[in-house]
Design an enzyme around this catalytic site. Structure first.
Site, short mmCIF file in Angstrom:
data_model
loop_
_atom_site.label_atom_id
_atom_site.label_comp_id
_atom_site.label_asym_id
_atom_site.label_seq_id
_atom_site.Cartn_x
_atom_site.Cartn_y
_atom_site.Cartn_z
CB ILE A 31 -1.08 -0.04 1.29
CG1 ILE A 31 -2.17 0.80 0.92
CG2 ILE A 31 -0.34 0.27 2.51
CD1 ILE A 31 -3.35 0.45 1.99
CG ASN A 86 11.69 -5.59 7.28
OD1 ASN A 86 12.62 -5.54 6.90
ND2 ASN A 86 10.73 -4.63 6.65
N GLY A 92 12.24 -4.32 12.34
CA GLY A 92 11.67 -3.06 11.80
C GLY A 92 10.17 -4.07 11.05
CD GLN A 93 7.53 -9.36 11.09
OE1 GLN A 93 8.41 -10.24 11.99
NE2 GLN A 93 6.53 -10.17 10.83
CG HIS A 99 5.45 -9.30 5.13
ND1 HIS A 99 5.31 -9.52 6.51
CD2 HIS A 99 6.41 -8.37 4.84
CE1 HIS A 99 5.59 -8.29 7.20
NE2 HIS A 99 6.19 -7.72 5.99
P1 AMP Z 1 7.11 -5.01 7.32
O1 AMP Z 1 7.52 -3.48 7.97
O2 AMP Z 1 8.04 -5.70 6.89
O3 AMP Z 1 6.22 -5.64 8.41
O4 AMP Z 1 6.05 -4.35 6.30
C1 AMP Z 1 4.73 -4.43 6.17
C2 AMP Z 1 4.39 -3.54 5.13
O5 AMP Z 1 2.77 -3.94 4.89
C3 AMP Z 1 4.68 -2.14 4.76
O6 AMP Z 1 5.48 -2.07 3.89
C4 AMP Z 1 3.26 -1.50 4.54
O7 AMP Z 1 3.44 -0.42 3.63
C5 AMP Z 1 2.55 -2.76 4.08
N1 AMP Z 1 1.11 -2.74 4.42
C6 AMP Z 1 0.30 -2.32 5.67
N2 AMP Z 1 -0.84 -2.34 5.48
C7 AMP Z 1 -1.13 -3.01 4.11
C8 AMP Z 1 -2.24 -2.89 3.28
N3 AMP Z 1 -3.67 -3.06 3.98
N4 AMP Z 1 -2.05 -3.42 2.16
C9 AMP Z 1 -1.02 -3.49 1.37
N5 AMP Z 1 0.05 -3.34 2.34
C10 AMP Z 1 -0.02 -2.92 3.45
#
Ligand code: AMP
Ligand code: ZN
Length: 115
Positions: A31, A86, A92-93, A99
């Site tokens: 997103i 992450n 930083g997760q 994922h």
């Molecule tokens: P992380 O910091 O590795 O946990 O990454 C989480 C990622 O999820 C971040 O890059 C956010 O931009 C992404 N994210 C959070 N909510 C959504 C959503 N509803 N749809 C798509 N991506 C999302």
């Protein structure tokens, strides 16, 4: 996991820009992309992070890594891409569902600058 954001996305309860889906995996665009192409590949099985993964997840993790380049190429990243995972608060997760980030399509700088 009932209240996990990415479980909800994988179940279609929260809308996403889907890249791919099969019985075990789901991929969708981030997103808040950090590159022209930025999507995430997740297992449908809720595993919070690599810290919670164990030998029972070996096949799943292997399949994810092999699926990543296939999807990247389908998204146009034929010259390469970056993957990152992450892990935990220390890594930083922010979303606690394992994922793989897959990014590319622009200038991807070296990840670690030395000197
Ligand atoms: P992380 O910091 O590795 O946990 O990454 C989480 C990622 O999820 C971040 O890059 C956010 O931009 C992404 N994210 C959070 N909510 C959504 C959503 N509803 N749809 C798509 N991506 C999302
Ligand atoms: Zn989940």
């Amino acid at each position: 996991m009932g209240d996990c954001l990415f479980c909800k996305i994988a179940r279609g309860e929260i809308p996403s820009k889907k890249v791919y889906e099969d019985s075990e995996f789901f991929a969708f665009h981030d997103i808040n992309p950090v590159a022209p192409v930025h999507f995430m590949l997740i297992p449908k099985l809720h595993v919070a992070s690599l810290l919670e993964a164990d030998a029972s997840h070996a096949a799943l993790l292997g399949k994810m890594l092999l699926l990543a380049p296939k999807l990247a190429k389908e998204q146009g990243l034929v010259n390469g891409f970056r993957t990152f995972i992450n892990t935990g608060r220390g890594g930083g997760q922010e979303v606690m569902h394992l994922h793989i980030h897959i990014i590319g399509g622009g200038h991807i700088p070296p990840m670690v600058r030395r000197g």
